[in-house]
Motif scaffolding. Structure first.
Motif, PDB file in Angstrom:
ATOM      1  N   ARG A   1       2.501   4.084   0.991  1.00 17.99           N
ATOM      2  CA  ARG A   1       2.392   5.407   1.624  1.00 17.99           C
ATOM      3  C   ARG A   1       3.709   5.801   2.291  1.00 17.99           C
ATOM      4  NH1 ARG A   1      -1.784   8.615   2.906  1.00 17.99           N
ATOM      5  NH2 ARG A   1      -3.305   6.948   2.784  1.00 17.99           N
TER       6      ARG A   1
ATOM      7  N   ALA B   1       6.114   6.906  -0.389  1.00 21.35           N
ATOM      8  CA  ALA B   1       5.736   8.225  -0.906  1.00 21.35           C
ATOM      9  C   ALA B   1       6.124   9.317   0.086  1.00 21.35           C
ATOM     10  CB  ALA B   1       4.242   8.261  -1.198  1.00 21.35           C
ATOM     11  N   ARG B   2       5.911   9.093   1.360  1.00 22.22           N
ATOM     12  CA  ARG B   2       6.293  10.090   2.378  1.00 22.22           C
ATOM     13  C   ARG B   2       7.806  10.294   2.388  1.00 22.22           C
ATOM     14  NH1 ARG B   2       2.229   8.196   7.166  1.00 22.22           N
ATOM     15  NH2 ARG B   2       0.444   9.412   6.466  1.00 22.22           N
TER      16      ARG B   2
ATOM     17  N   MET C   1       9.866   9.878  -0.133  1.00 21.63           N
ATOM     18  CA  MET C   1      10.219  10.644  -1.328  1.00 21.63           C
ATOM     19  C   MET C   1       9.919  12.120  -1.127  1.00 21.63           C
ATOM     20  SD  MET C   1       8.938   8.358  -4.513  1.00 21.63           S
ATOM     21  CE  MET C   1       9.302   6.623  -4.602  1.00 21.63           C
ATOM     22  N   ASP C   2       8.783  12.419  -0.511  1.00 14.97           N
ATOM     23  CA  ASP C   2       8.403  13.803  -0.251  1.00 14.97           C
ATOM     24  C   ASP C   2       9.408  14.458   0.692  1.00 14.97           C
ATOM     25  OD1 ASP C   2       6.848  16.172  -0.242  1.00 14.97           O
ATOM     26  OD2 ASP C   2       5.732  15.491   1.507  1.00 14.97           O
ATOM     27  N   GLU C   3       9.731  13.800   1.799  1.00 17.41           N
ATOM     28  CA  GLU C   3      10.660  14.360   2.777  1.00 17.41           C
ATOM     29  C   GLU C   3      12.058  14.557   2.201  1.00 17.41           C
ATOM     30  OE1 GLU C   3      10.542  11.753   6.164  1.00 17.41           O
ATOM     31  OE2 GLU C   3       8.435  12.179   6.552  1.00 17.41           O
TER      32      GLU C   3
ATOM     33  N   ASN D   1      12.732  14.842  -1.039  1.00 20.53           N
ATOM     34  CA  ASN D   1      12.647  15.546  -2.320  1.00 20.53           C
ATOM     35  C   ASN D   1      13.338  14.760  -3.434  1.00 20.53           C
ATOM     36  OD1 ASN D   1      11.792  17.613  -4.013  1.00 20.53           O
ATOM     37  ND2 ASN D   1      13.688  18.782  -3.719  1.00 20.53           N
TER      38      ASN D   1
ATOM     39  N   GLY E   1      12.640  11.461  -6.499  1.00 19.65           N
ATOM     40  CA  GLY E   1      11.607  10.812  -7.303  1.00 19.65           C
ATOM     41  C   GLY E   1      11.738   9.307  -7.356  1.00 19.65           C
TER      42      GLY E   1
ATOM     43  N   ASP F   1       8.229   7.624  -8.118  1.00 23.41           N
ATOM     44  CA  ASP F   1       6.946   8.298  -7.917  1.00 23.41           C
ATOM     45  C   ASP F   1       5.970   7.890  -9.018  1.00 23.41           C
ATOM     46  OD1 ASP F   1       8.421   9.695  -9.869  1.00 23.41           O
ATOM     47  OD2 ASP F   1       8.320  11.620  -8.815  1.00 23.41           O
TER      48      ASP F   1
END
Length: 168
Positions: A21, A24-25, A27-29, A31, A33, A49
């Motif tokens: 988790r 993943a967070r 990678m999201d923050e 931007n 992959g 991802d």
């Protein structure tokens, strides 16, 4: 042209013992992959991802209880910062990868090259590398055991298992 001329510097990495988790967070923050997995500054793997989706989520692993090292790719294709871009393009095309960590001569992470970096910086051969990397590949069915049946999932299916215990 060399790797250090097109790579992204100051790359954020994730620890192998961090939970999926958290990766993943990140990678999201950011931007992105993919994140290099480092033990200190030593590169030990890479997590994408797709790794999280295919190796973790699809297998029913809990993101708060699964360490990155359980889903990362440990055999990382990397390059040195002074490698010629043509050599990097060839390695990326041969392995059909879109991202490659860059290390110094002490094998410490110093950057990351993505296919977009090659295209953005108009590196010779970037178009050909993109074509070869993007060719469809055969599914890899040799590494993963069959997924457990849905009834074997470690938590209830969406919408099940949560009962409203309030009385009307």
């Amino acid at each position: 042209m060399r790797a250090d001329e097109v790579m992204t510097r100051d790359v954020v990495s994730v620890r192998p013992d961090a939970m999926v988790r958290e990766a993943a967070r990140m990678m999201d923050e950011l931007n992105v992959g993919a994140l290099p997995v480092c033990d200190g500054r030593r590169l030990v793997g890479i997590v994408t991802d797709r790794d999280i989706v295919v190796r973790s989520t699809a297998d029913g692993m809990r993101p708060d209880a699964t360490p990155v090292q359980a889903v990362m790719t440990g055999e990382v294709c990397w390059c040195f910062e002074d490698d010629p871009v043509e050599k990097i393009e060839e390695a990326m095309a041969q392995r059909q990868i879109r991202r490659m960590p860059v290390v110094d001569r002490d094998k410490r992470l110093v950057g990351m090259i993505a296919l977009g970096d090659l295209a953005t910086d108009r590196a010779p051969g970037a178009g050909e590398a993109l074509r070869r990397i993007s060719q469809p590949s055969e599914p890899d069915r040799s590494r993963r055991p069959a997924r457990p049946a849905e009834s074997d999932a470690p938590w209830p299916a969406y919408g099940e298992g949560t009962r409203d215990t309030r009385r009307s």
